[in-house]
Design an enzyme around this catalytic site. Structure first.
Site, PDB file in Angstrom:
ATOM      1  N   GLU A 191       7.356   3.864  10.235  1.00 56.13           N
ATOM      2  CA  GLU A 191       7.491   4.938   9.026  1.00 56.13           C
ATOM      3  C   GLU A 191       7.060   6.301   9.181  1.00 56.13           C
ATOM      4  OE1 GLU A 191       9.647   4.344   6.212  1.00 56.13           O
ATOM      5  OE2 GLU A 191       9.141   6.356   6.294  1.00 56.13           O
ATOM      6  N   PHE A 192       7.821   7.267   8.765  1.00 54.61           N
ATOM      7  CA  PHE A 192       7.341   8.633   8.876  1.00 54.61           C
ATOM      8  C   PHE A 192       7.024   9.422   7.655  1.00 54.61           C
ATOM      9  CE2 PHE A 192       9.724   7.615  12.980  1.00 54.61           C
ATOM     10  CZ  PHE A 192       8.770   8.228  14.150  1.00 54.61           C
TER      11      PHE A 192
ATOM     12  N   GLY B 271       0.856  -1.376  -0.220  1.00 53.06           N
ATOM     13  CA  GLY B 271       0.010   0.073   0.024  1.00 53.06           C
ATOM     14  C   GLY B 271       0.907   1.258   0.021  1.00 53.06           C
TER      15      GLY B 271
ATOM     16  N   LYS C 112       6.029   6.898  17.426  1.00 51.62           N
ATOM     17  CA  LYS C 112       5.408   7.145  16.380  1.00 51.62           C
ATOM     18  C   LYS C 112       3.918   7.859  16.453  1.00 51.62           C
ATOM     19  CE  LYS C 112       3.894   6.787  12.062  1.00 51.62           C
ATOM     20  NZ  LYS C 112       4.039   7.207  10.902  1.00 51.62           N
TER      21      LYS C 112
ATOM     22  N   CYS D 282      -3.582   8.670   8.933  1.00 51.50           N
ATOM     23  CA  CYS D 282      -2.761   8.445  10.177  1.00 51.50           C
ATOM     24  C   CYS D 282      -3.347   9.224  11.291  1.00 51.50           C
ATOM     25  CB  CYS D 282      -1.289   8.624   9.921  1.00 51.50           C
ATOM     26  SG  CYS D 282      -0.626   7.345   9.024  1.00 51.50           S
TER      27      CYS D 282
ATOM     28  N   VAL E 262      -9.204  23.294   6.097  1.00 54.63           N
ATOM     29  CA  VAL E 262     -10.540  22.765   6.196  1.00 54.63           C
ATOM     30  C   VAL E 262     -10.304  21.574   7.169  1.00 54.63           C
ATOM     31  CG1 VAL E 262     -12.007  23.286   4.398  1.00 54.63           C
ATOM     32  CG2 VAL E 262     -10.335  21.239   4.060  1.00 54.63           C
TER      33      VAL E 262
HETATM   34  C1  UDX Z   1       1.298  11.972   8.369  1.00 52.92           C
HETATM   35  C2  UDX Z   1       2.811  12.491   8.884  1.00 52.92           C
HETATM   36  O1  UDX Z   1       3.158  13.925   8.491  1.00 52.92           O
HETATM   37  C3  UDX Z   1       3.810  11.602   8.608  1.00 52.92           C
HETATM   38  O2  UDX Z   1       4.987  11.493   9.373  1.00 52.92           O
HETATM   39  C4  UDX Z   1       3.311  10.125   9.106  1.00 52.92           C
HETATM   40  O3  UDX Z   1       4.032   9.104   8.474  1.00 52.92           O
HETATM   41  C5  UDX Z   1       1.885   9.696   8.308  1.00 52.92           C
HETATM   42  O4  UDX Z   1       0.944  10.932   8.670  1.00 52.92           O
HETATM   43  P1  UDX Z   1       0.320  12.373   5.916  1.00 52.92           P
HETATM   44  O5  UDX Z   1      -0.941  12.149   6.759  1.00 52.92           O
HETATM   45  O6  UDX Z   1       0.467  11.443   4.886  1.00 52.92           O
HETATM   46  O7  UDX Z   1       1.585  12.291   6.887  1.00 52.92           O
HETATM   47  O8  UDX Z   1       0.174  13.819   5.237  1.00 52.92           O
HETATM   48  P2  UDX Z   1       0.555  15.383   5.896  1.00 52.92           P
HETATM   49  O9  UDX Z   1       1.491  16.169   5.285  1.00 52.92           O
HETATM   50  O10 UDX Z   1       1.119  15.223   7.642  1.00 52.92           O
HETATM   51  O11 UDX Z   1      -0.842  15.951   6.035  1.00 52.92           O
HETATM   52  C6  UDX Z   1      -1.815  15.321   7.047  1.00 52.92           C
HETATM   53  C7  UDX Z   1      -3.179  16.345   7.082  1.00 52.92           C
HETATM   54  O12 UDX Z   1      -2.760  17.665   7.482  1.00 52.92           O
HETATM   55  C8  UDX Z   1      -3.485  16.885   5.691  1.00 52.92           C
HETATM   56  O13 UDX Z   1      -4.915  16.763   5.331  1.00 52.92           O
HETATM   57  C9  UDX Z   1      -2.849  18.273   5.345  1.00 52.92           C
HETATM   58  O14 UDX Z   1      -3.566  19.050   4.187  1.00 52.92           O
HETATM   59  C10 UDX Z   1      -3.193  18.598   6.625  1.00 52.92           C
HETATM   60  N1  UDX Z   1      -2.363  19.769   6.966  1.00 52.92           N
HETATM   61  C11 UDX Z   1      -0.974  19.624   7.032  1.00 52.92           C
HETATM   62  C12 UDX Z   1      -3.018  21.098   7.549  1.00 52.92           C
HETATM   63  O15 UDX Z   1      -4.103  21.285   7.415  1.00 52.92           O
HETATM   64  N2  UDX Z   1      -2.042  22.028   7.644  1.00 52.92           N
HETATM   65  C13 UDX Z   1      -0.640  21.911   7.860  1.00 52.92           C
HETATM   66  O16 UDX Z   1       0.137  22.896   8.243  1.00 52.92           O
HETATM   67  C14 UDX Z   1      -0.176  20.863   7.574  1.00 52.92           C
HETATM   68  P1  ADP Z   2      -1.045   1.855   4.271  1.00 49.09           P
HETATM   69  O1  ADP Z   2      -1.496   3.252   3.978  1.00 49.09           O
HETATM   70  O2  ADP Z   2      -0.697   1.562   5.905  1.00 49.09           O
HETATM   71  O3  ADP Z   2       0.157   1.464   3.300  1.00 49.09           O
HETATM   72  P2  ADP Z   2      -2.847   0.562   2.599  1.00 49.09           P
HETATM   73  O4  ADP Z   2      -4.380   0.183   2.818  1.00 49.09           O
HETATM   74  O5  ADP Z   2      -2.505   1.456   1.295  1.00 49.09           O
HETATM   75  O6  ADP Z   2      -2.390   0.987   3.986  1.00 49.09           O
HETATM   76  O7  ADP Z   2      -2.163  -0.900   2.281  1.00 49.09           O
HETATM   77  C1  ADP Z   2      -2.025  -1.842   2.956  1.00 49.09           C
HETATM   78  C2  ADP Z   2      -1.959  -3.282   2.220  1.00 49.09           C
HETATM   79  O8  ADP Z   2      -1.700  -4.431   3.108  1.00 49.09           O
HETATM   80  C3  ADP Z   2      -3.253  -3.509   1.445  1.00 49.09           C
HETATM   81  O9  ADP Z   2      -2.957  -3.500  -0.018  1.00 49.09           O
HETATM   82  C4  ADP Z   2      -3.822  -4.890   1.766  1.00 49.09           C
HETATM   83  O10 ADP Z   2      -4.263  -5.520   0.890  1.00 49.09           O
HETATM   84  C5  ADP Z   2      -2.681  -5.369   2.524  1.00 49.09           C
HETATM   85  N1  ADP Z   2      -2.887  -6.643   3.362  1.00 49.09           N
HETATM   86  C6  ADP Z   2      -3.869  -6.365   4.265  1.00 49.09           C
HETATM   87  N2  ADP Z   2      -3.709  -7.502   4.962  1.00 49.09           N
HETATM   88  C7  ADP Z   2      -2.890  -8.443   4.365  1.00 49.09           C
HETATM   89  C8  ADP Z   2      -2.375  -9.815   4.632  1.00 49.09           C
HETATM   90  N3  ADP Z   2      -2.580 -10.489   5.778  1.00 49.09           N
HETATM   91  N4  ADP Z   2      -1.363 -10.348   3.898  1.00 49.09           N
HETATM   92  C9  ADP Z   2      -1.072  -9.682   2.855  1.00 49.09           C
HETATM   93  N5  ADP Z   2      -1.418  -8.301   2.642  1.00 49.09           N
HETATM   94  C10 ADP Z   2      -2.310  -7.744   3.188  1.00 49.09           C
END
Ligand code: UDX
Ligand code: ADP
Length: 507
Positions: free
Chosen positions: A172-173, A24, A231, A287, A281
Site C-alpha cells: 500500500e502506498f 489500523g 515498496k 514507515c 524538523v
Molecule cells: C509514507 C509514504 O509517503 C507512503 O507512500 C507510504 O505508503 C507510507 O509512508 P506517510 O509516512 O504517511 O507516508 O506520510 P508522508 O507524507 O510520506 O510524510 C512522512 C514524513 O515526512 C512526515 O513527517 C512529513 O512531515 C515529512 N516530510 C514529507 C517532510 O519533512 N518534507 C517533505 O517534503 C515531505
Molecule cells: P499499520 O499502520 O501498519 O496499519 P497499525 O498498528 O495501525 O499498523 O495497525 C495494525 C493492526 O493490526 C493493529 O490494530 C493490531 O491490533 C492488528 N494486529 C496485529 N496482529 C494481529 C493478528 N495476529 N491478528 C489480528 N490483528 C492483528
C-alpha cells in the site's frame, strides 16, 4: 471453489468476499475505500484489538483521516463490516489482506533494524489452520523482501488436502492525512505474485478488484520480490529526498541562502520535481525510518556494506536534523532551557493525522526535557494520553520517576500553551497555526519572545511577527542573532518507539 481453480482457463476466479486482518492505519482506510468503490464485494476487517473494532463500529473512528468517516458511514453495515471474529472472516473469504503492524524489532537479532514479523507469522499460521478450499492471501503491510516466501513456507509446511493458498504482494502506498484521496486516485497499484499459471491467475483476480476504479495502465504486475522491494525502495527514495533537502537547510542557515528558494529553484527542473523537498524538523511516521532500516539490514545481510552505509546516512541525517533544531532552540534561549516554559505546537508526525509514531516532536521534546524545560504541548488531533505515553518511554524521559507528566502539560489550545511562555516551537505544519492571533500571544509571553518554526508554516507572517517583537527562527534560513553554539550530548536512540525496549538505553 477448488473446481474453479482447477479449470483456470474456463472462468476467472472472482473475488466476492474479502477479509482484512488488521484494522489500523493501512487496513481500515484501504478496505473502506475498496468497499466504497466495489459495492458488490463484501468486506470484513478484523482485529485482535476489541477496542479498536468497537471504535470502527462507532461514531468516533479510531484514526483521524480526512474524508474517511464519510466513506465508512456510507458502507458500514452494507458491504463493510468490522469484527473480532477473525476465524469466521478468514473462512468465508476469497481474498485475505494481511495488514498487521511490522514494527522495527526491539529485541534479539536485528534489534533496531530488522522488521518484526511476529504478527505476520501469527496471521499466516491462523489462516492455514482455519482455512479450506482456495484463497488468495495478500500481504499489504510493508514487509521485508522475502516475507511472502516465509508466508508460503508456513503454508506449505501445514498444507491440508483440500486447501490451496496463493500468496501475493500488494503493498500500500497511501500517505496518512491524504489516505482516502491516495486510495481513490493512486499513482499506481502494484501486485506481485508467482510466475506460475496459478500465481498469474491470482494476480488477475486481484487486478479485477482494482479495475473497478483504477485505470488498467496504472496497475502493474511483477514477481513477488520485485513488488516487496519496490515498496521499500519507494519509501527509501522519499525519505532520501527529505534528508537531502534537510542537509542543505543546515547549509542555508550557515550562509545567506533560504532553503525555500533553493528547493523551488532545484524542484523546477522536471527531472528532479518539486515534491518532497520541504525542509523540516525531520521525517516521522511509521514507515520511513522502519523501511530504510530494513533496507540497510537487508544489504548488510547480503554482504553489501557500502550500499547499507549509503542508506544509513538517510537516517543519520534525519537524527542530526532533529538534534540540530533542538540545539538551535537552546542556543537562542541563552544556552539554557532549564525551568523555562516552552510551548510546543504540534505533536503528530505530520498535519491531518493524529498519529505520533516516530514523530520528530517526540525527539525535540526529549532534548528540551533533558535540558529541564517545562513543555506545554498542544496538538489539535493527538490525544493527551498518547503524548504522555510517547514521552514517558524510557528512552525519552529518563527521570527516576519515569513520569514525563511532571515536566509536561498537555493544553487544550495553542493560546493556553503559549501563555507566559519563553518560546513557541512549531513541530507540525497544522494549517490552524497560521491563523492564530499572534498579537494576543505575544502580549502574554515573556520577552524576548521566540518562535522556532520547524515547518516553515509562518513564512508569510514573518514581517508581521517581527513587527510585533517576536524573534523568529526558522529552519533553513540564516540565524538572526549571534549565539554561542550549543551541542546536545544525548544521542538519538536508534530503535522504534512502537514497542518498549528490553532495557533502558544509557545516553
Ligand atoms: C509514507 C509514504 O509517503 C507512503 O507512500 C507510504 O505508503 C507510507 O509512508 P506517510 O509516512 O504517511 O507516508 O506520510 P508522508 O507524507 O510520506 O510524510 C512522512 C514524513 O515526512 C512526515 O513527517 C512529513 O512531515 C515529512 N516530510 C514529507 C517532510 O519533512 N518534507 C517533505 O517534503 C515531505
Ligand atoms: P499499520 O499502520 O501498519 O496499519 P497499525 O498498528 O495501525 O499498523 O495497525 C495494525 C493492526 O493490526 C493493529 O490494530 C493490531 O491490533 C492488528 N494486529 C496485529 N496482529 C494481529 C493478528 N495476529 N491478528 C489480528 N490483528 C492483528
Amino acid at each position: 471453489m477448488e473446481q474453479q481453480l482447477r479449470n483456470l482457463t474456463e472462468a476467472m476466479f472472482e473475488i466476492k468476499k474479502i477479509c482484512c486482518i488488521g484494522a489500523g492505519y493501512v487496513g481500515g482506510p484501504t478496505c473502506s475505500v475498496i468497499a466504497h468503490m466495489c459495492p458488490k464485494i463484501h468486506i470484513t476487517v478484523v482485529d485482535v484489538n476489541q477496542a479498536r473494532i468497537e471504535a470502527w463500529n462507532s461514531n468516533t473512528l479510531p484514526i483521524y483521516e480526512p474524508g474517511l468517516k464519510e466513506v465508512v458511514e456510507l458502507c458500514r453495515g452494507k458491504n463493510l463490516f468490522f469484527s473480532t471474529d477473525i476465524d469466521k472472516a478468514i473462512q468465508e473469504s476469497d481474498l485475505i489482506f494481511i495488514s498487521v503492524n511490522t514494527p522495527t524489532k526491539a529485541y534479539g537479532m536485528g534489534k533496531g533494524r530488522a522488521a518484526d514479523l511476529k504478527h505476520i507469522e501469527s496471521c499466516a499460521r491462523r489462516i492455514v489452520a482455519v482455512s479450506n478450499g482456495y484463497k488468495i492471501v495478500t500481504e499489504k503491510s510493508t514487509v521485508p523482501v522475502r516475507a511472502a516466501e516465509s508466508i508460503r513456507r508456513i503454508f506449505q509446511s501445514n498444507i491440508k488436502p483440500d486447501l490451496n493458498l496463493q500468496v501475493l504482494s500488494n503493498p500500500e502506498f497511501l500517505a496518512e492525512g491524504t489516505a482516502v484521496n491516495d486510495l481513490k486516485n493512486p499513482d499506481r497499484v502494484l501486485i506481485g505474485g508467482d510466475d506460475t499459471p496459478e500465481g498469474q491467475e491470482a494476480i488477475q483476480a486481484l487486478c479485477a478488484v482494482y479495475e473497478h476504479w483504477v485505470p488498467k495502465n496504472k496497475i502493474i504486475t511483477t514477481n513477488t520480490w520485485s513488488s516487496e522491494l519496490s515498496k521499500l525502495v519507494s519509501n527509501a527514495f522519499l525519505a532520501q529526498r527529505i534528508s537531502s533537502i534537510n542537509s542543505i537547510s543546515a547549509l542555508c542557515e550557515a550562509t545567506g541562502a533560504d532553503i525555500e528558494d533553493v528547493a523551488c529553484a532545484v524542484g523546477m527542473d522536471h527531472r528532479i520535481g518539486s515534491k518532497f523537498l520541504k525542509a523540516s524538523v525531520g521525517f516521522g511516521g511509521s514507515c520511513f525510518q522502519k523501511d530504510v532500516l530494513n533496507l540497510v539490514y537487508l544489504c548488510e545481510a547480503l554482504n553489501l556494506p557500502e550500499v547499507a552505509q549509503y542508506w544509513q546516512q538517510v537516517i543519520d541525517m534525519n537524527d542530526y536534523q532533529r538534534r540540530r533544531f533542538a540545539s538551535r532552540i537552546i542556543d537562542c534561549l541563552f544556552n539554557t532551557a532549564t525551568d523555562k516554559k516552552i510551548a510546543l505546537l504540534g505533536f503528530a508526525f505530520k498535519k491531518d493525522t493524529g498519529d505520533t509514531r516516530e514523530s520528530s516532536s517526540i525527539y525535540i521534546s526529549k532534548y528540551l526535557l533533558d535540558e529541564g524545560a517545562n513543555l506545554h504541548i498542544f496538538d489539535p488531533k493527538v490525544r493527551k494520553e498518547q503524548i504522555i505515553c510517547d514521552l514517558s518511554h524510557p528512552s525519552i524521559f529518563q527521570d527516576a520517576s519515569g513520569q514525563a507528566s511532571r515536566l509536561v502539560t498537555i493544553c487544550n489550545d495553542a493560546y493556553e500553551a503559549c501563555d507566559g511562555a519563553h518560546a513557541i516551537v512549531i513541530c507540525t505544519e497544522w494549517d490552524e497555526f497560521k491563523l492564530l492571533d499572534y498579537e494576543v500571544i505575544h502580549k502574554n509571553m515573556l520577552k524576548p519572545a521566540f518562535i522556532f518554526d520547524g515547518r516553515r508554516v509562518l513564512d508569510e507572517l514573518h514581517p508581521k511577527l517581527q513587527k510585533l517583537g517576536f524573534q523568529v527562527e526558522t529552519i533553513g534560513k540564516k540565524i538572526t542573532v549571534q549565539r554561542i553554539p550549543f551541542t546536545p550530548t544525548a544521542e538519538v536512540p536508534k530503535f522504534s518507539l512502537q514497542e518498549p525496549p528490553l532495557k533502558k538505553v544509557k545516553l
